[in-house]
Write a protein that holds these residues in place. Structure first.
Motif, mmCIF file in Angstrom:
data_model
loop_
_atom_site.group_PDB
_atom_site.id
_atom_site.type_symbol
_atom_site.label_atom_id
_atom_site.label_comp_id
_atom_site.label_asym_id
_atom_site.label_seq_id
_atom_site.Cartn_x
_atom_site.Cartn_y
_atom_site.Cartn_z
ATOM 1 N N PHE A 367 -5.607 -3.079 14.328
ATOM 2 C CA PHE A 367 -5.182 -1.811 13.720
ATOM 3 C C PHE A 367 -4.278 -2.082 12.518
ATOM 4 C CE2 PHE A 367 -1.899 1.403 13.233
ATOM 5 C CZ PHE A 367 -2.633 2.580 13.142
ATOM 6 N N GLU A 368 -3.339 -3.018 12.673
ATOM 7 C CA GLU A 368 -2.421 -3.339 11.582
ATOM 8 C C GLU A 368 -3.159 -3.893 10.380
ATOM 9 O OE1 GLU A 368 0.959 -6.630 10.375
ATOM 10 O OE2 GLU A 368 0.701 -6.153 12.504
ATOM 11 N N ILE A 369 -4.117 -4.795 10.627
ATOM 12 C CA ILE A 369 -4.876 -5.385 9.527
ATOM 13 C C ILE A 369 -5.655 -4.312 8.772
ATOM 14 C CG2 ILE A 369 -6.824 -6.897 8.989
ATOM 15 C CD1 ILE A 369 -5.769 -8.795 11.182
ATOM 16 N N GLN A 370 -6.289 -3.410 9.511
ATOM 17 C CA GLN A 370 -7.019 -2.323 8.856
ATOM 18 C C GLN A 370 -6.071 -1.417 8.080
ATOM 19 O OE1 GLN A 370 -10.464 -1.924 8.695
ATOM 20 N NE2 GLN A 370 -9.773 -0.478 7.122
ATOM 21 N N MET A 371 -4.895 -1.194 8.625
ATOM 22 C CA MET A 371 -3.893 -0.365 7.949
ATOM 23 C C MET A 371 -3.486 -1.004 6.620
ATOM 24 S SD MET A 371 -0.130 0.663 9.397
ATOM 25 C CE MET A 371 1.086 1.524 8.386
ATOM 26 N N ALA A 372 -3.249 -2.323 6.621
ATOM 27 C CA ALA A 372 -2.868 -3.014 5.388
ATOM 28 C C ALA A 372 -3.975 -2.926 4.355
ATOM 29 C CB ALA A 372 -2.528 -4.471 5.693
ATOM 30 N N VAL A 373 -5.230 -3.050 4.800
ATOM 31 C CA VAL A 373 -6.371 -2.926 3.885
ATOM 32 C C VAL A 373 -6.444 -1.517 3.318
ATOM 33 C CG1 VAL A 373 -8.890 -2.948 3.734
ATOM 34 C CG2 VAL A 373 -7.688 -4.768 4.991
ATOM 35 N N ASP A 374 -6.287 -0.505 4.172
ATOM 36 C CA ASP A 374 -6.334 0.894 3.725
ATOM 37 C C ASP A 374 -5.218 1.203 2.735
ATOM 38 O OD1 ASP A 374 -8.546 1.433 5.276
ATOM 39 O OD2 ASP A 374 -7.396 2.206 6.976
#
Length: 427
Positions: A367-374
């Protein structure tokens, strides 16, 4: 080589440094060809050089005093070299760097908040991550990387001799405040267990919170700490170069109470530094930056809200508290005092945790990795990073220009102290 003999070589370098160049601040000609930022950077780097030389001279004066008293081995952390730091920009870093990271790094590591979780600490992922980060920092810093001082000679001293050195350096009262009494210090450094009475004596005089229940209201007694006045060889150096040190009192407030702490200062205060409750140039930088970037901040928040990250707000420094919020995700339901990493309660308003937040660590990390990408993609869509850099750079130029004359006057005071120091070292 003794400190006195080493100092003999300082004179020529110092005189050359103080007389190098021409014109105001010794920058030399060609000022008309410089941008405002380049001119201000020259002034700041000159300030860094002068301060580095002055601190080095202070250390040598104190060491000479100690050696004349028979102390030839010095506690290395007290006299670490203060290398002149070469600034490459006024801004240094940007407010958006906390929530907009490199695209490749975002896809691999997210924001890196997962490395602060208990699971990452236990499974070894945190150690691997921080090793990679340290290698990257060392590569970026190059020769400027900090080197741990060698403590071999100091560690070989008898604890009693170490304590006597501290007393000669800063006086009895200061040493007892920092290290306890001589017997207590020797006991601690000898790895002997202190009795309960000795532990209580160590804590005696320290400010302690007293919480009292009064009709359901928690009352916290105000704390007060006054740093002992330095004495010994350090005070001799201070009085010779600057006159009597000045006691400065700062106050603070926190939920349920507050307090004050006082400390001694002696070297002329750099006008770019701030202290206590006084407005500083950094307050002006934040205010000007916020005024310039405010509309775009709204666009950016709209973008991340559409991607499912609602209710974030920019803080007073123009950043988003992403790591603080992610810390709450990794430690959801864990009491503050049981967390391996905690940001404490600084009053920052954080968004509510997602209703569908998974419970397992790997899913939270994903979730955190996707958040950073977003967050990064929203930065690209809005052109946030480029606009932020421009606004922050302009705010810094404006703020440093406002203290330019004060900074020059400060340099003159520092040079006067450096001249006195050189005269002492040449005797």
């Amino acid at each position: 080589m003794s400190a006195r003999r080493w100092a003999a070589g300082l004179g020529g370098a110092t005189v050359l440094a103080l007389t190098a160049g021409c014109g105001m601040l010794g920058i030399g000609g060609g000022e008309d060809d410089q941008s405002d930022e380049d001119r201000l950077l020259s002034i700041l780097n000159e300030s860094n050089r002068i301060e580095s030389e002055l601190v080095t001279a202070e250390h040598r004066i104190v060491q000479n005093c100690l050696e004349e008293a028979g102390f030839t081995v010095h506690e290395p952390y007290s006299f670490q070299a203060w290398e002149a730091y070469e600034q490459e920009s006024l801004s240094g870093g940007y407010p958006h760097e906390e929530f907009l990271v490199d695209a490749e790094e975002a896809a691999e590591f997210g924001f890196g908040a997962w490395a602060d979780s208990a699971e990452a600490q236990e499974n070894g992922e945190a150690e691997e991550y921080w090793t990679l980060q340290e290698e990257k920092w060392a590569e970026e810093e190059g020769e400027d990387a900090w080197v741990e001082p060698d403590t071999t000679e100091w560690d070989a001293l008898d604890p009693g001799d170490q304590y006597d050195w501290y007393v000669a350096y800063q006086g009895v009262e200061y040493t007892e405040d920092m290290n306890g009494t001589r017997d207590q210090y020797i006991s601690m450094m000898s790895e002997e267990e202190l009795t309960e009475e000795e532990y209580e004596a160590l804590e005696e005089g320290a400010a302690e919170e007293e919480v009292v229940e009064d009709e359901g209201e928690i009352i916290v007694e105000e704390e007060e700490y006054v740093e002992p006045k330095p004495d010994g060889c350090q005070l001799e150096m201070i009085e010779a170069l600057y006159g009597e040190p000045t006691l400065v009192e700062e106050t603070y407030e926190e939920e349920g109470g507050g307090g004050s702490y006082s400390y001694w200062t002696y070297r002329p205060e750099n006008p770019t530094y701030g202290s206590g409750e006084e407005d500083t140039m950094y307050d002006d930088i934040s205010a000007d930056y916020a005024a310039a970037i405010g509309d775009l901040q709204g666009e950016y928040l709209d973008c991340i809200t559409e991607r499912g990250y609602a209710d974030f707000e920019f803080d007073e420094y123009g950043s988003l508290p992403v790591r603080m919020w992610l810390n709450e995700i990794y430690y959801d339901g864990v009491p503050e005092d049981e967390r391996m990493m905690s940001y404490g309660d600084d009053g920052t308003e954080l968004p509510a945790l997602p209703d569908d937040m998974p419970a397992d660590y790997e899913a939270k990390k994903a979730f955190e990795i996707q958040m950073a990408v977003d967050f990064g993609e929203c930065g690209e869509e809005t052109g946030y990073a480029a606009a932020s850099e421009k606004a922050y750079d302009e705010a810094n130029v404006k703020a440093y220009t406002a203290v330019e004359d004060d900074l020059y006057a400060w340099q003159q005071d520092m040079q006067d102290a450096l001249t006195k120091a050189q005269e002492m070292l040449d005797q």
